[in-house]
Design an enzyme around this catalytic site. Structure first.
Site, mmCIF file in Angstrom:
data_model
loop_
_atom_site.group_PDB
_atom_site.id
_atom_site.type_symbol
_atom_site.label_atom_id
_atom_site.label_comp_id
_atom_site.label_asym_id
_atom_site.label_seq_id
_atom_site.Cartn_x
_atom_site.Cartn_y
_atom_site.Cartn_z
ATOM 1 N N GLU A 113 -5.974 1.140 0.679
ATOM 2 C CA GLU A 113 -6.845 0.862 0.809
ATOM 3 C C GLU A 113 -6.962 0.996 1.675
ATOM 4 O O GLU A 113 -8.793 1.779 1.565
ATOM 5 C CB GLU A 113 -6.475 -0.216 0.614
ATOM 6 C CG GLU A 113 -6.589 -1.811 -0.915
ATOM 7 C CD GLU A 113 -5.347 -1.343 -0.253
ATOM 8 O OE1 GLU A 113 -4.092 -2.517 -1.059
ATOM 9 O OE2 GLU A 113 -4.234 -0.842 0.157
ATOM 10 N N CYS A 148 -1.714 2.294 4.358
ATOM 11 C CA CYS A 148 -2.032 1.786 2.734
ATOM 12 C C CYS A 148 -3.064 2.427 2.628
ATOM 13 O O CYS A 148 -4.288 2.855 3.246
ATOM 14 C CB CYS A 148 -2.848 0.024 2.975
ATOM 15 S SG CYS A 148 -1.369 -0.974 3.293
ATOM 16 N N CYS A 162 -5.138 -4.891 5.147
ATOM 17 C CA CYS A 162 -6.117 -5.037 4.236
ATOM 18 C C CYS A 162 -7.918 -5.627 3.388
ATOM 19 O O CYS A 162 -8.069 -4.937 4.153
ATOM 20 C CB CYS A 162 -5.942 -4.332 3.211
ATOM 21 S SG CYS A 162 -4.823 -2.280 3.578
ATOM 22 N N CYS A 192 -2.558 -6.006 1.822
ATOM 23 C CA CYS A 192 -1.806 -6.847 3.016
ATOM 24 C C CYS A 192 -2.810 -7.472 3.474
ATOM 25 O O CYS A 192 -3.915 -6.973 3.234
ATOM 26 C CB CYS A 192 -1.432 -5.591 3.460
ATOM 27 S SG CYS A 192 -1.382 -4.871 4.343
#
Length: 151
Positions: A80, A78, A114, A111
């Site tokens: 992040e 991801c 994260c 998500c």
């Protein structure tokens, strides 16, 4: 066994009705959003890079990253996580605010993994979000009410 099941149902109902703190965004938050949108516009590549993330640390430094897609989905990373990794590599991962933006320009929520990662690095981080009522920020722990804790 019935009591255990009903107890779990009560916890689920309490969790789904929890109130999320909605804080107003300021000019510095707008700048993070603009920077994230500019980054994904520049780096968007279908099926490879579709989300960008920008964070500001408490020292005022800003870090940015893009998500890394893979043909085998479980090894995708991801945006992040990439951004936090860049900040940590530079020795400044005490996050004040973070935002993620999809290639369409829409702000997206982190998500679950994260959310855990953000809260592990700075449990008081403010996450910039967008819903039908507009753009706001909320404490990461409001998105993760029953956080995993090591004993």
């Amino acid at each position: 066994m019935i009591d255990l099941i009903s107890h779990k149902l009560i916890i689920m109902l309490d969790h789904t009705t929890a109130k999320m703190t909605r804080l107003p965004i300021d000019d510095s938050d707008q700048e993070l959003i603009r920077q994230a949108r500019d980054l994904i516009t520049l780096r968007y590549k279908p099926d490879v890079h579709a989300v960008s993330s920008v964070l500001r640390t408490k020292s005022g430094k800003v870090f940015e990253g893009i998500h890394l897609e893979a043909y085998i989905g479980r090894i995708a990373v991801c945006a992040e996580a990439v951004t936090i990794g860049i900040a940590a590599t530079q020795g400044d991962s005490d996050i004040e605010s973070i935002v993620a933006v999809y290639h369409t320009g829409k702000i997206v929520a982190p998500c679950g993994m994260c959310r855990e990662l953000i809260s592990d690095y700075a449990s008081d981080t403010l996450v910039i979000l967008e819903d039908s009522a507009g753009i706001f920020k909320t404490p990461v722990l409001d998105l993760l009410p029953i956080k995993y804790e090591r004993e």
